[in-house]
Design an enzyme around this catalytic site. Structure first.
Site, PDB file in Angstrom:
ATOM      1  N   CYS A  91      39.874  35.903  45.647  1.00 42.53           N
ATOM      2  CA  CYS A  91      40.553  35.792  46.947  1.00 42.53           C
ATOM      3  C   CYS A  91      40.850  34.344  47.329  1.00 42.53           C
ATOM      4  O   CYS A  91      41.986  34.001  47.692  1.00 42.53           O
ATOM      5  CB  CYS A  91      39.735  36.484  48.039  1.00 42.53           C
ATOM      6  SG  CYS A  91      38.138  35.722  48.407  1.00 42.53           S
TER       7      CYS A  91
ATOM      8  N   HIS B  31      35.644  36.764  52.298  1.00 35.51           N
ATOM      9  CA  HIS B  31      36.968  37.156  51.806  1.00 35.51           C
ATOM     10  C   HIS B  31      38.041  36.455  52.628  1.00 35.51           C
ATOM     11  O   HIS B  31      37.878  36.255  53.838  1.00 35.51           O
ATOM     12  CB  HIS B  31      37.154  38.674  51.906  1.00 35.51           C
ATOM     13  CG  HIS B  31      38.373  39.175  51.178  1.00 35.51           C
ATOM     14  ND1 HIS B  31      38.416  39.317  49.810  1.00 35.51           N
ATOM     15  CD2 HIS B  31      39.606  39.532  51.634  1.00 35.51           C
ATOM     16  CE1 HIS B  31      39.609  39.768  49.451  1.00 35.51           C
ATOM     17  NE2 HIS B  31      40.350  39.899  50.545  1.00 35.51           N
TER      18      HIS B  31
ATOM     19  N   HIS C  13      46.594  39.490  49.468  1.00 37.00           N
ATOM     20  CA  HIS C  13      45.275  38.981  49.074  1.00 37.00           C
ATOM     21  C   HIS C  13      44.913  39.471  47.688  1.00 37.00           C
ATOM     22  O   HIS C  13      45.468  40.460  47.190  1.00 37.00           O
ATOM     23  CB  HIS C  13      44.199  39.419  50.080  1.00 37.00           C
ATOM     24  CG  HIS C  13      43.932  40.899  50.103  1.00 37.00           C
ATOM     25  ND1 HIS C  13      42.692  41.435  50.326  1.00 37.00           N
ATOM     26  CD2 HIS C  13      44.771  41.971  49.938  1.00 37.00           C
ATOM     27  CE1 HIS C  13      42.758  42.761  50.301  1.00 37.00           C
ATOM     28  NE2 HIS C  13      43.994  43.107  50.075  1.00 37.00           N
TER      29      HIS C  13
END
Length: 334
Positions: free
Chosen positions: A249, A297, A309
């Site tokens: 990420c 994240h 993402h």
């Protein structure tokens, strides 16, 4: 007659009700379960795999954060070592000066001058000799004080280097621990999914790669970052990866903003401190959005309530709704 008509209508109604009841009874088993048991097994396994993937990603982001800290620590050690070398050279030079001064003091001039002060009968000569001795002693005292100060500075620099080396050792141990957790969680998730029959996994549409939701048009650096991130949709997720074929990420957002000329650390928690925080109502394409507490994240807002993402190994790089995960906040890079 009216009663007869009522009876004539009543019989078909009863028959119809009987038919419907019969059909209803036949349909109950089919409608009472929203999905067959196999499909429910698939969904449960996937939900468990998602949780394991998140635990692996949390460990991966801690690993990334430790790597960032480790690199910063190594930079400090290099700087401290360079400073330590300069200080050591200064102390070595002064040590030679002090040694020479001590030898001179006890072998020649200082003792001779002191005896001349005591033995001189000429008052003016006595005063001149006394001044020379005092000046010499003052100079010696200053040199010794300075030498002591430089020795202390050298000792402090050595202690600082030692402390930083201990930090590096601790960080390296932490990296090993986090890597073990990443591998364990990822292996569990993979096993959970691979343990299902292929045809059962195919019972639900694949979400791998997501869709290519068109982002809101953005210009400048943000536009370049969004364009790059969207071009990666469909690529794989890999822990610690920064492209070009796979990303995690923070690796995706770092690579995207790097294309826009903005340097970001490879860590979601570190990226959260990389720019001004903005409210959700202020979100613009290119802004970084963060999830979970503690933060583990990060994605990139692309407009219309959507993000792009690197999701997890099961999904890869994809688009998703802004609130598809526990939202924490947003940062505007650049």
């Amino acid at each position: 007659m009216l009663d007869g008509r009522k009876q004539n209508f009543a019989r078909p109604g009863a028959a119809l009700i009987a038919v419907l009841v019969t059909l209803g009874l036949c349909l109950v088993p089919a409608t009472s379960a929203s999905a067959d048991p196999d499909q429910q097994d698939v969904e449960r396994a996937e939900a468990k795999a998602e949780r394991l993937y998140h635990l692996a990603e949390a460990a991966s982001e801690r690993y990334n954060d430790a790597r960032v800290t480790l690199e910063q620590t190594r930079l400090r050690v290099r700087s401290l070592n360079a400073d330590l070398e300069r200080q050591q050279a200064k102390v070595d030079a002064m040590r030679s000066q002090v040694a020479t001064m001590v030898v001179d003091q006890y072998q020649s001039g200082a003792l001779s001058t002191a005896s001349q002060v005591v033995l001189s009968e000429d008052p003016d000569q006595f005063i001149d000799n006394l001044g020379a001795v005092e000046a010499y002693n003052a100079q010696r005292g200053q040199v010794m004080d300075t030498f002591g100060t430089e020795i202390e500075r050298l000792s402090l620099r050595k202690a600082a280097v030692k402390d930083e080396m201990k930090s590096i050792a601790a960080l390296e141990d932490r990296l090993k621990s986090e890597k073990k957790e990443i591998d364990a969680r990822a292996a569990e998730a993979k096993e959970e999914l691979e343990g299902l029959e292929a045809e059962l996994r195919e019972a639900r549409p694949s979400r791998s790669g997501g869709d290519r939701t068109a982002p809101v048009q953005a210009s400048g650096r943000a536009g370049a970052a969004v364009s790059f991130a969207m071009a990666q949709v469909g690529k794989a997720y890999s822990y610690g990866a920064v492209g070009p074929n796979a990303y995690d990420c923070s690796g995706l957002t770092m690579a995207a903003w790097s294309k826009a000329g903005v340097s970001l650390p490879h860590s979601s928690s570190a990226q959260y401190s990389s720019g001004p925080h903005i409210s959700e109502s202020q979100l613009q394409p290119g802004d970084l959005v963060f999830y979970y507490s503690p933060i583990s994240h990060v994605g990139m807002y692309i407009g219309n309530g959507q993000i792009v993402h690197a999701a997890n190994p099961g999904t890869g790089v994809a688009t998703a709704p802004l609130h598809s995960m526990p939202y924490v906040g947003a940062v505007r890079p650049g």
